[in-house]
Design an enzyme around this catalytic site. Structure first.
Site, PDB file in Angstrom:
ATOM      1  N   ALA A   1      64.044   1.552 -14.119  1.00 15.74           N
ATOM      2  CA  ALA A   1      63.130   1.138 -12.998  1.00 15.74           C
ATOM      3  C   ALA A   1      63.337   1.850 -11.754  1.00 15.74           C
ATOM      4  CB  ALA A   1      62.968  -0.298 -12.793  1.00 15.74           C
TER       5      ALA A   1
ATOM      6  N   ILE B   1      67.918  -4.568 -12.498  1.00 19.51           N
ATOM      7  CA  ILE B   1      69.091  -4.522 -13.401  1.00 19.51           C
ATOM      8  C   ILE B   1      68.508  -3.344 -14.196  1.00 19.51           C
ATOM      9  CG2 ILE B   1      67.977  -5.700 -15.423  1.00 19.51           C
ATOM     10  CD1 ILE B   1      70.715  -6.802 -16.188  1.00 19.51           C
ATOM     11  N   SER B   2      67.417  -2.468 -14.030  1.00 24.37           N
ATOM     12  CA  SER B   2      67.059  -1.469 -15.000  1.00 24.37           C
ATOM     13  C   SER B   2      67.212  -0.200 -13.932  1.00 24.37           C
ATOM     14  CB  SER B   2      65.610  -1.641 -15.249  1.00 24.37           C
ATOM     15  OG  SER B   2      65.276  -0.649 -15.901  1.00 24.37           O
ATOM     16  N   PRO B   3      68.225   0.580 -14.314  1.00 25.31           N
ATOM     17  CA  PRO B   3      68.388   2.118 -13.663  1.00 25.31           C
ATOM     18  C   PRO B   3      67.015   2.963 -13.832  1.00 25.31           C
ATOM     19  CG  PRO B   3      69.668   2.208 -15.781  1.00 25.31           C
ATOM     20  CD  PRO B   3      69.175   0.638 -15.371  1.00 25.31           C
TER      21      PRO B   3
ATOM     22  N   ASP C   1      62.594  -5.090 -12.866  1.00 31.63           N
ATOM     23  CA  ASP C   1      63.745  -5.832 -12.848  1.00 31.63           C
ATOM     24  C   ASP C   1      64.796  -4.806 -12.027  1.00 31.63           C
ATOM     25  OD1 ASP C   1      66.282  -7.308 -12.853  1.00 31.63           O
ATOM     26  OD2 ASP C   1      65.581  -8.166 -14.719  1.00 31.63           O
TER      27      ASP C   1
END
Length: 210
Positions: free
Chosen positions: A14, A10-12, A8
């Site tokens: 990731a 939204i995830s740093p 996603d």
């Protein structure tokens, strides 16, 4: 070797893992890239995200920034976090969840520090990716259905967080597990030794009541 990467925007974490996943995709692993809504996983499993817990939020942001500096990854937080990633996820799906689209959206949000919570904010990325009518692209019913199918696939694969790699029915959760996944590529019998098998069957000594 085939694998699936769930993520996603939204995830740093990731974003930081993406660099190594992309390199593996170019040379070693045939990846299926599946953007999913992290908030849906939290709701499904009855959890809070790290950014929703006082104290943990600040620590997590500091840890992300420290880890990025340690690893030489350019990173600048977007104007607000957490943010609604639906527009970014749908734009990625509209572009076929290609390496180019994942790269561009992550760079826009996490490298350059721009907002990614609306299609208006993402319009420059959409143009870069050849999407002339960004609103129509993300509103396409097939795009929405694909994102829902990705989420259903994540639940079937036992995903509980992002980023996660699934390979040969094994889940590797988080950026910190990247090295573990890479070792698994070299040694698919990594979890077959007696101690690994024992802890997989370890009984619960106590269970906390909800």
């Amino acid at each position: 070797m085939q694998a699936t990467w769930y993520f996603d925007f939204i995830s740093p974490f990731a974003y930081m893992q993406w660099r190594r996943v992309r390199a593996l995709a170019q040379h070693r692993v045939q990846f299926v890239f599946r953007p999913i809504l992290f908030a849906g996983l939290l709701q499904k499993h009855g959890q809070k995200g790290p950014a929703e817990i006082a104290g943990k939020r600040e620590f997590t942001y500091r840890f992300v920034q420290w880890q990025a500096r340690r690893d030489g990854i350019g990173l600048r937080f977007p104007p607000a976090h957490p943010f609604n990633p639906i527009a970014a996820l749908r734009l990625c799906v509209a572009c076929g969840s290609s390496i180019e689209s994942i790269d561009a959206i992550f760079r826009w949000i996490w490298h350059d520090g721009h907002a990614g919570d609306t299609i208006d904010a993402l319009r420059p990325v959409a143009r870069q990716l050849g999407i002339a009518d960004a609103e129509a692209a993300v509103a396409d019913p097939e795009v929405r259905q694909t994102l829902m199918r990705n989420f259903d696939a994540a639940l079937r694969d036992g995903i509980y967080g992002v980023p996660s790699v699934v390979c040969r029915e094994q889940v590797f959760w988080g950026n910190d597990a990247t090295a573990m996944f890479e070792e698994f590529l070299d040694d698919p019998a990594l979890f077959d030794d007696p101690e690994m098998r024992r802890i997989a069957r370890l009984p619960e000594g106590v269970r906390r009541e909800p």
